[in-house]
Design an enzyme around this catalytic site. Structure first.
Site, PDB file in Angstrom:
ATOM      1  N   LYS A 156      -6.747   3.558   8.392  1.00 16.65           N
ATOM      2  CA  LYS A 156      -5.820   4.543   7.856  1.00 16.65           C
ATOM      3  C   LYS A 156      -6.425   5.944   7.854  1.00 16.65           C
ATOM      4  O   LYS A 156      -5.742   6.932   8.155  1.00 16.65           O
ATOM      5  CB  LYS A 156      -5.407   4.134   6.443  1.00 16.65           C
ATOM      6  CG  LYS A 156      -4.592   2.850   6.384  1.00 16.65           C
ATOM      7  CD  LYS A 156      -4.321   2.415   4.959  1.00 16.65           C
ATOM      8  CE  LYS A 156      -3.530   1.105   4.913  1.00 16.65           C
ATOM      9  NZ  LYS A 156      -3.290   0.629   3.535  1.00 16.65           N
ATOM     10  N   SER A 184       0.804  -1.221   0.000  1.00 12.88           N
ATOM     11  CA  SER A 184       0.000   0.000   0.000  1.00 12.88           C
ATOM     12  C   SER A 184       0.837   1.271   0.000  1.00 12.88           C
ATOM     13  O   SER A 184       0.283   2.362  -0.133  1.00 12.88           O
ATOM     14  CB  SER A 184      -0.942  -0.002   1.211  1.00 12.88           C
ATOM     15  OG  SER A 184      -0.196   0.001   2.416  1.00 12.88           O
TER      16      SER A 184
END
Length: 816
Positions: free
Chosen positions: A739, A696
């Site tokens: 996140k 990511s």
């Protein structure tokens, strides 16, 4: 101390010396022995197996049968060197040679006198050394005579106390007239280490030898007297037990004649009554009756009596048909959840749905709920709230570190100290068969060569199997289908797939600042004030004070550390109050530093991204989301790329993919091709002590490299995440909710996400989304105008202004 021996030329020796009427040759063959010390006057059998010793014995038997026996220093040496032998031994005479079937030989020798090995005159085929006798040194007088008498008395006492020494030894002691021979006889028969015996052999002074053996005999007598006392007490206890047994048997006969019941009969009757009241199923009752008959036929003194008794007590105490009645009131359950927890709307919604279905169908089997989230977000307390809402008892066991299947399924009764497993033990303590059972930290179960407890949980958590769960100790099925199992975990990856398939996962992502403030005001501050003996008048927190604690002294998804900081302030205020200060304490934003010291966490996104080559990314950890800074710098070189920061293989591949994509499109962005041949690039992710991996970070690495190459800083209010491909596509990633919450906690309000993660943003609460801006991208090129600062413009796919030559970056400021 022993003398060092050296191999020398044969010295000139005089003819044989005479010791107490026996002639000892000037040189003798030397035979090493292990862990045995011979003393003069002792007859001892020696087993011979070494080739050198066999050759020595063969030659000695053809001559005068005289040799020197010396103890070797290291018993493990097969062929000891000269320096591995003690310098003092005994001259012996071989009385008899016996050949054994296994090719070994046994010689019976009589030790004649102490001898000192002066020098070795031969090494092969066996050792030979010149020797000199060591006569005894006597210090005659009254004191010496007293020592001799004392030694005789003590050895006589030892012979009297020790069961392993025959009484005939007393006659042997009486026949010894020489004080030196008496000391040697005692030393030879004492159970002491070899080195101690060797020191006695090397001592020519009879007085000193008597002193040493007297001291040893006194200690031996103390041990023997203590052992005799213990044996007498044990014998007395055994006799008392036998006496008690006979008396009890007589008492049983008398009670039988009088029609009275004994203790065993009363115990059996009580167990039978308990079994009747337990409401056991038919199969379990049959097994219990069989064991009860065994108990009736078993004597009380039998070792198995208490084993069977304990087993029957467990069976009788299990809640076979005892349960609490569910009182599911959805409105009341909603009030309990709202009172106990702030936020967590999705988990609350799912719990209420579960309770609603449970109310409509009481016999619902499953599902097994599993709360997954970082520490301190309220997983365990949610289980407690469910138990209160349903009116059930709550049980919690921690599975962290359990590596033995027997902890779950119990031990078989054949083992000493066997017990049921944790599941059965806790249900027995709860005394009902339908509690709310929380299996905490299910992701931390160990599985190695000791066992795999996760496999034992498969039957426990499977609604199709747990109605007949069989614990190894009980060895009869117990119905677990009425138990409401709730599991908790910090992350799902360590949970085996078979176990994960039986769980319905409910994710608790963590809290943002506003939620932490509300939790602190409603729950944490009142609880800590109460625990520290403070009133609301003595201590009050303002919203600004709590916000400063949350923002600058904690960095977590949960609220445990926040509560610790509040507790630290409460301790400081409690100290002042206990010292006599009556002035109320009001904790404001400026007053926090007095109690907690300097700020521990400072907003650094703006500081870190103020120079080109630094981008802010979003990552996922087992304790929640977090932000990470990816730094890139350049220097003159030959085109090498360095990757540091303890990166995993997947993250390194993302960096290679980003660089390859930039080089393939460099001409469109005005980056000269020779740039990559004349400079080295270095990509670093700070906090190098922490391992990092995952795909990511690809978009963030791409942005950091582009920021460096075109010399445009990344906007400090922008964070990003996404996997990249060599074709420039941005792929979806996981952990979006965690996140985004991490970005919110860090004060970042603009987030760049992959287009295919748009659906995940809808799971984030609206009050959090309303303050943030989300950009969704399909290709890597779309990231640049969103992330780079003003001055980056594209026209027709090309950069409208030439890129500056990349300059070497200064090191980023360390994270506080």
């Amino acid at each position: 101390m022993t003398d060092e021996l050296k191999v020398t030329k044969p010295p000139e020796v005089t003819p044989g010396r005479v010791v107490e009427g026996l002639t000892i040759p000037a040189s003798l063959p030397v035979m090493p022995i292990r862990e045995t010390v011979l003393f003069p006057g002792i007859i001892q059998p020696l087993t011979i197996g070494r080739k050198r010793s066999l050759a020595l014995v063969q030659e000695v038997m053809l001559g005068d049968r005289m040799l020197a026996v010396v103890t070797q220093k290291e018993a493990g040496q097969e062929e000891p060197p000269v320096e591995g032998l003690y310098a003092v031994g005994c001259a012996v005479r071989v009385l008899k040679l016996v050949r054994m079937p296994d090719e070994t030989q046994t010689i019976i020798v009589q030790a004649i006198a102490r001898v000192r090995l002066e020098a070795f005159v031969q090494k092969d085929p066996y050792y030979r050394a010149s020797v000199s006798p060591m006569p005894d040194v006597l210090d005659k007088g009254p004191e010496f005579d007293a020592r001799v008498v004392t030694a005789r008395n003590l050895i006589s006492r030892i012979i009297e106390l020790s069961p392993r020494i025959p009484q005939e030894a007393m006659a042997v002691v009486s026949s010894i007239e020489s004080p030196g021979q008496l000391a040697d006889f005692i030393a030879a028969n004492m159970n002491i280490e070899t080195a101690r015996k060797q020191s006695l052999l090397e001592e020519p002074g009879v007085t000193r030898r008597l002193e040493s053996v007297t001291e040893m005999m006194q200690r031996e007598i103390e041990v023997l007297e203590l052992a005799s006392k213990i044996q007498s007490e044990a014998r007395g206890r055994i006799e008392e037990t036998q006496k008690e047994y006979y008396l009890r048997e007589q008492l049983k006969a008398i009670q039988k004649e009088l029609g009275e019941t004994d203790e065993k009969t009363a115990l059996v009757d009580q167990l039978r009554a308990d079994m009747e009241a337990a409401g056991m199923p038919e199969k379990v009752r049959a097994e219990a009756e069989r064991e009860l008959k065994r108990l009736e036929a078993m004597p009380v003194q039998s070792p198995d009596f208490n084993v069977v008794r304990t087993y029957l007590e467990y069976l009788a105490e299990m809640p076979w048909n005892k349960s609490t009645e569910d009182r599911i009131d959805l409105a009341e359950a909603e009030r309990i959840l709202a009172r106990d927890h702030y936020g967590l709307e999705q988990p609350k919604k799912r719990i209420l749905e579960y309770l609603a279905v449970r109310k409509l169908r009481a016999s619902l089997r499953g599902p097994i709920l599993c709360f997954v989230g970082p520490p301190g977000v309220g997983k365990t307390s949610l289980g407690q709230s469910i138990a209160r809402a349903m009116g059930r008892r709550f049980i919690r066991i921690s599975l962290g570190g359990i590596r033995d299947e027997a902890e779950i399924r119990g031990h078989r009764r054949t083992y000493v100290g066997a017990l049921p497993g944790r599941i059965i033990l806790e249900i027995r303590k709860a005394a009902v068969n339908n509690p709310v059972f929380m299996l905490d930290e299910v992701d931390k179960l160990a599985h190695d060569w000791h066992g795999d407890p996760t496999s034992a949980l498969l039957e426990v958590l499977d609604p199709e199997q747990n109605h007949s769960f069989t614990d190894h100790y009980l060895d009869v099925p117990f119905d677990l289908s009425k138990v409401l199992f709730i599991a908790t975990a910090n992350m799902l990856e360590p949970v085996p797939a078979a176990l994960k398939d039986r769980l319905e996962v409910i994710t608790l992502a963590g809290y943002v600042e506003e939620e932490k403030l509300a939790i602190a005001q409603r729950y944490l501050v009142p609880r800590q004030r109460k625990e520290h003996g403070l009133s609301a008048r003595q201590l009050r927190f303002t919203a600004g004070g709590l916000r400063r604690i949350t923002r600058y002294y904690t960095h977590e998804a949960g609220v445990r550390n926040l509560e610790r900081q509040i507790a630290a302030i409460c301790r400081g205020v409690a100290r002042k109050v206990a010292s006599g200060q009556d002035k109320p304490a009001v904790i404001t934003g400026g007053g926090v530093r007095e109690f907690l010291g300097p700020e521990q966490f400072l907003p650094e996104a703006k500081l870190r991204t103020s120079t080109p080559g630094v981008a802010t990314g979003l990552g996922w950890t087992p304790v929640g989301g977090d932000i990470l800074f990816i730094e890139a710098t350049s220097m003159p070189g030959t085109g090498k790329v360095s990757l540091t920061g303890q990166l995993g293989d997947v993250m390194k591949e993302s960096a290679q993919a980003a660089l390859s994509y930039i080089r393939s499109r460099a001409h469109e962005w005005g980056i000269a091709a020779e740039t990559f041949r004349k400079m080295d690039l270095h990509i670093h992710v700070p906090e190098g002590a922490t391992p990092k991996d995952g795909p990511s970070a690809g978009v963030t690495i791409f942005t950091a490299l582009m920021s460096l190459l075109v010399q445009h800083s990344v906007r400090p209010t922008v964070a990003m995440t996404g996997e990249i491909t060599l074709r420039g596509l941005v792929l979806p990633v996981g952990g979006v909710k965690e996140k985004v919450l991490a970005a919110k906690r860090a004060g970042i309000l603009t987030v760049i996400l992959p287009e295919r993660n748009r659906k995940d943003v809808e799971e984030i609460p609206k009050d959090i989304r309303s303050d943030m801006t989300f950009h969704y991208v399909r290709e890597m090129e779309e990231v640049l105008p969103l992330a780079l600062a003003d001055g980056w413009r594209t026209a027709g796919g090309r950069n409208s202004r030439p890129a500056k030559r990349p300059a070497q970056q200064a090191p980023a400021a360390p994270r506080t």
